[in-house]
Design a protein around this motif. Sequence first.
Motif, PDB file in Angstrom:
ATOM      1  N   SER A 252       3.077  -7.047  18.523  1.00 36.23           N
ATOM      2  CA  SER A 252       3.218  -5.659  18.957  1.00 36.23           C
ATOM      3  C   SER A 252       4.406  -5.563  19.901  1.00 36.23           C
ATOM      4  N   ALA A 253       4.834  -4.337  20.148  1.00 36.60           N
ATOM      5  CA  ALA A 253       5.949  -4.079  21.063  1.00 36.60           C
ATOM      6  C   ALA A 253       5.464  -3.146  22.160  1.00 36.60           C
ATOM      7  N   VAL A 254       5.857  -3.442  23.394  1.00 33.74           N
ATOM      8  CA  VAL A 254       5.438  -2.663  24.562  1.00 33.74           C
ATOM      9  C   VAL A 254       6.681  -2.045  25.192  1.00 33.74           C
ATOM     10  N   ASP A 633      -0.860   3.164   9.884  1.00 35.12           N
ATOM     11  CA  ASP A 633       0.089   3.132  11.002  1.00 35.12           C
ATOM     12  C   ASP A 633      -0.648   3.634  12.244  1.00 35.12           C
ATOM     13  N   MET A 634      -0.480   2.925  13.360  1.00 35.62           N
ATOM     14  CA  MET A 634      -1.265   3.266  14.539  1.00 35.62           C
ATOM     15  C   MET A 634      -0.581   2.792  15.812  1.00 35.62           C
ATOM     16  N   TYR A 647       5.378   1.418  17.100  1.00 35.50           N
ATOM     17  CA  TYR A 647       4.013   1.493  16.592  1.00 35.50           C
ATOM     18  C   TYR A 647       3.770   0.245  15.759  1.00 35.50           C
ATOM     19  N   VAL A 648       2.580   0.111  15.199  1.00 35.69           N
ATOM     20  CA  VAL A 648       2.300  -1.029  14.325  1.00 35.69           C
ATOM     21  C   VAL A 648       1.799  -0.527  12.981  1.00 35.69           C
ATOM     22  N   SER A 661      -0.809  -7.081  12.111  1.00 36.02           N
ATOM     23  CA  SER A 661       0.011  -5.969  12.578  1.00 36.02           C
ATOM     24  C   SER A 661       1.483  -6.352  12.606  1.00 36.02           C
ATOM     25  N   VAL A 662       2.315  -5.424  12.179  1.00 38.49           N
ATOM     26  CA  VAL A 662       3.765  -5.591  12.225  1.00 38.49           C
ATOM     27  C   VAL A 662       4.331  -4.495  13.121  1.00 38.49           C
ATOM     28  N   PRO A 663       4.904  -4.838  14.268  1.00 46.88           N
ATOM     29  CA  PRO A 663       5.479  -3.811  15.139  1.00 46.88           C
ATOM     30  C   PRO A 663       6.756  -3.237  14.533  1.00 46.88           C
TER      31      PRO A 663
END
Length: 671
Positions: A252-254, A633-634, A647-648, A661-663
């Motif tokens: 994930s990306a933040v 997508d979420m 998003y992922v 999950s793929v960011p």
Amino acid sequence: MPMKPGVGSDLEVLNRGFLPRLGVLALLIVAALAAAVWSGTRKHGSGEPEQRQRLLVVSGGDVDYYTLLEKGGFSIEVDSFDDWQAAARELLPDSEADGLTLVLALADERGFGFVVLEGPGRFDFEGLEIEPSVDEIEDFAARDYAVLSVGDFSFPHRLSVDAAGELPFMRVPGFGTLEALFGQPGIGAREDPDRPTIEELQYEDAIERARWMYERPASFAAAIELARAAIDTSLAQDPRAPALVPSFATGSAVPTPDGGALLVDHDLEVYSTDANKLEVHAGEQLRLRYLSGSALEKLVETGELEPVDCPSLAGGGVDMRRRPRVEAAIDGSAIAIHTRAGEAEIWWRLDRAGCEWREQAGVPSVLGGVLAPQLGLERSDQRLLMAQVSTDELGTSTLRAWLRPASVRDEPAGQINPAGRIARVELNEHERRDASEDMAEAVSLLRLREHVFEGVAFVDSRHVALLSRVSGTDEHALHVVDSERPGAHLRIPSLFFADGRGLQELAVLSPALLAVTSADSGSDARFTHGPRFAITIEGDPDAELVELEIGAAAWQAFLDGLDEPGEAALFTLTPEDLRAETHPADGVWDFTVSTPAGALAHATSDWPDDSEIAVRLFAGGPEQRLTDNDLPDMLPRFTADGRHLVYVSLLKTALSPDAFSVPRIVAVPAR
């Protein structure tokens, strides 16, 4: 007197009777000699009849050969070389053989068809008649396994070895035994290739699984490439939303307060542990890397992904064997890293360029914890770290908060151990007491009977907001709780702004804002408004989103009341103290807001089969979908400037039943 023709003397009669007996004796002697010669040059084993299914395994370690070979249909006995030699001397006390020759004699006597050698380079093959010879096998000493035929299958002993190097996508201990075994001509031989006997068919049926395990890995590379192509095809449905990780990686990306993003990801390694099927496993390291705002822009424009390492944050990565779980504050200014130690370490991002972090404290690894972003004007003064709501079996709900130890200071990142406190605790049990000195202080801020708490959000560096409902009723409310006065809270019932309907999700649009009326005087200051919230409410007939603002006077009265001495109290206000604006929000869930963009982003309501990411302005206007694919997508999150969303997408492959999950990142269209 002349003798009659045909009549001999007694001597002649004796001679005639003796010659045949001599011939018989001579034949017996020849037969005996022939038997002796055959005995010395025969092509048969001794002892029990050799069976191709039976394997004598000379083990040099702790490989579980039973799981592999017995599943494959072989009957095996496993022991060390020394123990096999001892067993051979006991069974064959008159044998003059030694070493490997003695073990082969034991195998012959007991009816083993083949001897499997682990680490064949450690054995002495001198004196054995072997085909091919050890010298004819390239890099023989580096092979993991060798197999020698025994008894009826020898003359000479056939030598076969496993393939050189590691077989891609295979992590099956002892798999080289199958490679070496199926290199033996006798393993699959038939007396008549076209007309097998019943015994041969029974044998082939018994080891069919082993043959299948031996042959199947040849198809693994193609299966992985097909899976990779399927992933790329799924992601290509939204070409304007590049992935932040390569194929066969997840994470994930933040978004961070400086406009960049912290990338938390690890590889997905595909391999087999049973020589039967491919499985997807987590890679060895959870990576913690950083993408600056310019790197994100470049990625969206060109597709070039160029993250940089982030060594100041937990050393830049966490061993996946520690089962790490990473959570982030809504603005990305705080990170919690949970591991199997039962504790989490909280890190704050320093107000510097690049990826600079400092560890703040340890907290219990609790479910449902929400991290506090760094909201104080002076971050060194902020003590709020994390909050959590829970409900016990008696129906009492509790809001807990964890406060930063007073001893923690914002020292330069280079002056701390970048591995973090969890690493210290897990690597050295003796440091557990020392590490506990920087554990956060837990405080119970609010307890209400027959209530259910949810939707925790941080208003500022001191106040926490949450939603509640009274058990068994439709009575919902918004609460604002003071972390410095446990028990003191402001309660705003949904009746004041949502017609008494149920409250679902909560987000803070902004804290209370100050305005200076005179440029010459900073002392004449007042609130222009109190905190502003976004709350989704139950649909009747459709769901809605409420922008809720607490009036300046009411918020000031709440703060003034908190400063007065005395016991904690419940504070209330009136509907006139609120400003509420309602927007249609049917299908809105998992939403996030951006003040710079003046918009909210959310997932649509087609979960779990499919969902898309959409944005809508607070000022009104139609919803605009940013994604269009057949993937769920979420978890949308705005970057700090509101220009992009990360998003992922959840993907599946034929290699695993579990989604990963793929960011991704997508630009938010200008309005």
